[in-house]
Design a protein around this motif. Structure first.
Motif, PDB file in Angstrom:
ATOM      1  N   ARG A  11       5.546   8.465   5.835  1.00  0.00           N
ATOM      2  CA  ARG A  11       6.736   7.802   6.381  1.00  0.00           C
ATOM      3  C   ARG A  11       7.488   8.740   7.313  1.00  0.00           C
ATOM      4  O   ARG A  11       8.030   8.320   8.343  1.00  0.00           O
ATOM      5  CB  ARG A  11       7.638   7.335   5.228  1.00  0.00           C
ATOM      6  N   SER A  12       7.519  10.026   6.958  1.00  0.00           N
ATOM      7  CA  SER A  12       8.200  10.992   7.810  1.00  0.00           C
ATOM      8  C   SER A  12       7.425  11.217   9.108  1.00  0.00           C
ATOM      9  O   SER A  12       8.017  11.404  10.173  1.00  0.00           O
ATOM     10  CB  SER A  12       8.388  12.314   7.059  1.00  0.00           C
ATOM     11  N   LEU A  13       6.092  11.188   9.025  1.00  0.00           N
ATOM     12  CA  LEU A  13       5.285  11.283  10.238  1.00  0.00           C
ATOM     13  C   LEU A  13       5.587  10.116  11.174  1.00  0.00           C
ATOM     14  O   LEU A  13       5.724  10.289  12.390  1.00  0.00           O
ATOM     15  CB  LEU A  13       3.793  11.272   9.888  1.00  0.00           C
ATOM     16  N   ILE A  31      -5.322   8.452   6.396  1.00  0.00           N
ATOM     17  CA  ILE A  31      -6.173   7.502   7.113  1.00  0.00           C
ATOM     18  C   ILE A  31      -5.828   6.071   6.709  1.00  0.00           C
ATOM     19  O   ILE A  31      -5.731   5.174   7.566  1.00  0.00           O
ATOM     20  CB  ILE A  31      -7.662   7.809   6.870  1.00  0.00           C
ATOM     21  N   GLU A  32      -5.600   5.837   5.434  1.00  0.00           N
ATOM     22  CA  GLU A  32      -5.222   4.494   4.993  1.00  0.00           C
ATOM     23  C   GLU A  32      -3.865   4.089   5.567  1.00  0.00           C
ATOM     24  O   GLU A  32      -3.659   2.944   5.960  1.00  0.00           O
ATOM     25  CB  GLU A  32      -5.202   4.417   3.460  1.00  0.00           C
ATOM     26  N   ALA A  33      -2.935   5.045   5.624  1.00  0.00           N
ATOM     27  CA  ALA A  33      -1.622   4.758   6.224  1.00  0.00           C
ATOM     28  C   ALA A  33      -1.777   4.413   7.699  1.00  0.00           C
ATOM     29  O   ALA A  33      -1.136   3.487   8.207  1.00  0.00           O
ATOM     30  CB  ALA A  33      -0.688   5.951   6.039  1.00  0.00           C
ATOM     31  N   ALA A  34      -2.625   5.163   8.395  1.00  0.00           N
ATOM     32  CA  ALA A  34      -2.849   4.903   9.817  1.00  0.00           C
ATOM     33  C   ALA A  34      -3.497   3.536  10.020  1.00  0.00           C
ATOM     34  O   ALA A  34      -3.098   2.776  10.909  1.00  0.00           O
ATOM     35  CB  ALA A  34      -3.724   6.007  10.420  1.00  0.00           C
ATOM     36  N   ARG A  35      -4.470   3.217   9.205  1.00  0.00           N
ATOM     37  CA  ARG A  35      -5.117   1.905   9.323  1.00  0.00           C
ATOM     38  C   ARG A  35      -4.116   0.789   9.057  1.00  0.00           C
ATOM     39  O   ARG A  35      -4.132  -0.251   9.728  1.00  0.00           O
ATOM     40  CB  ARG A  35      -6.294   1.816   8.352  1.00  0.00           C
ATOM     41  N   ILE A  74      16.568  11.766  12.687  1.00  0.00           N
ATOM     42  CA  ILE A  74      17.469  12.912  12.559  1.00  0.00           C
ATOM     43  C   ILE A  74      18.051  12.996  11.156  1.00  0.00           C
ATOM     44  O   ILE A  74      18.069  14.066  10.533  1.00  0.00           O
ATOM     45  CB  ILE A  74      18.583  12.859  13.620  1.00  0.00           C
ATOM     46  N   GLN A  75      18.539  11.862  10.634  1.00  0.00           N
ATOM     47  CA  GLN A  75      19.165  11.892   9.320  1.00  0.00           C
ATOM     48  C   GLN A  75      18.143  12.113   8.204  1.00  0.00           C
ATOM     49  O   GLN A  75      18.288  13.026   7.380  1.00  0.00           O
ATOM     50  CB  GLN A  75      19.929  10.582   9.061  1.00  0.00           C
ATOM     51  N   LYS A  76      17.109  11.288   8.170  1.00  0.00           N
ATOM     52  CA  LYS A  76      16.230  11.285   7.003  1.00  0.00           C
ATOM     53  C   LYS A  76      15.174  12.380   7.022  1.00  0.00           C
ATOM     54  O   LYS A  76      14.806  12.902   5.963  1.00  0.00           O
ATOM     55  CB  LYS A  76      15.577   9.907   6.849  1.00  0.00           C
ATOM     56  N   THR A  77      14.687  12.713   8.212  1.00  0.00           N
ATOM     57  CA  THR A  77      13.659  13.755   8.269  1.00  0.00           C
ATOM     58  C   THR A  77      14.266  15.132   8.506  1.00  0.00           C
ATOM     59  O   THR A  77      13.988  16.068   7.760  1.00  0.00           O
ATOM     60  CB  THR A  77      12.610  13.425   9.342  1.00  0.00           C
TER      61      THR A  77
END
Length: 285
Positions: free
Chosen positions: A20-22, A82-86, A227-230
């Protein structure tokens, strides 16, 4: 492998998937990312590899840039990413144009000279065996083809306008924090020696170009989210606690905690500056 710029302790922020951060970083960078990819003028119909594709957004933008006859493969070492990217970009273009699979940047499962170009974004500074990786990059790219290394924050960003001393101490703490993971060299040092690493790898025609992200209030949702979360909640909180003084931790909390009435993102005068540097090189004919 793509990295958000730097998660925190078992807090609610850390409980969410790292992917999620990526994604936040990629969404924050998207306008400039699309511009710098366009500036590369990747040939239509060309074949490329995205080493450390993260959640796949850059892989998608690269695939869009080379058009319907092109093909881009994105690799990551973990099945989770990879699963997140897919899940995020799968199906956005024809499957023949974009493939996402597990792979290791230091031992590429690709034929020698089989690629027109290779992209590695915000990843090379994580690979301690830099020379091994670059040797592999050079092997799989055809003669005359390009290696493209993108690194965010070769120069430090500015997220706390008007508070340069505190931000400098936070930056120094981040440098110190990354030394162990970087094999004794901080991530910033590794980013800044990318040009030297490319030259040592024996490639030609090395170029360097830096793009500056400028954001100001009122912030768009993607910018505020990153900015806030990451940056504030993930990178600058528990990870740096032991490396900052009590006074600096208190000032950081005052300016950065989401519930603080003095949170700097509430200011109508807020702005930030964030550099992205692109290193390009040609594989010798």
């Amino acid at each position: 492998m793509s990295h958000p710029g730097h998660a925190s302790h078992p807090s609610s922020t850390e409980a969410e998937p790292f992917t999620r951060s990526l994604e936040r970083m990629n969404r924050f960078q998207e306008p400039e990312a699309r511009a710098l990819i366009a500036d590369l003028e990747l040939p239509g119909g060309s074949r490329g590899l995205d080493v450390g594709c993260g959640v796949g957004l850059y892989t998608l933008w690269l695939a869009e840039a080379v058009g319907p006859e092109g093909r881009v493969v994105g690799i990551e070492p973990t099945a989770e990413r990879i699963e997140a990217a897919r899940g995020l970009v799968g199906g956005r273009v024809d499957s023949g144009r974009l493939e996402l699979r597990q792979g290791d940047g230091t031992a590429l499962d690709m034929a020698t000279g089989s690629l027109d170009w290779l992209w590695c974004g915000d990843v090379l500074h994580h690979i301690v065996e830099t020379g091994t990786a670059l040797s592999e990059f050079r092997r799989v790219v055809r003669a005359g083809g390009r290696i493209i290394i993108k690194e965010s924050q070769v120069l430090s960003a500015m997220f706390l306008p008007g508070h340069p001393e505190l931000e400098r101490r936070i930056q120094l703490a981040e440098i110190e924090r990354t030394r162990e993971e970087g094999g004794g060299r901080s991530f910033l040092e590794r980013r800044q020696t990318t040009l030297a690493s490319l030259r040592a790898a024996g490639v030609d025609g090395i170029g360097v170009r830096t793009y500056l992200i400028e954001r100001r209030a009122p912030l768009a949702a993607a910018d505020r989210d990153y900015i806030q979360k990451t940056v504030f909640d993930r990178n600058w909180a528990e990870r740096l606690r032991a490396l900052l003084t009590r006074e600096d931790r208190a000032e950081r909390s005052d300016l950065c905690d989401p519930e603080s009435p003095r949170n700097i993102l509430r200011s109508a005068d807020y702005y930030c500056l964030y550099p992205i540097t692109v290193f390009t090189a040609r594989v010798s004919e």
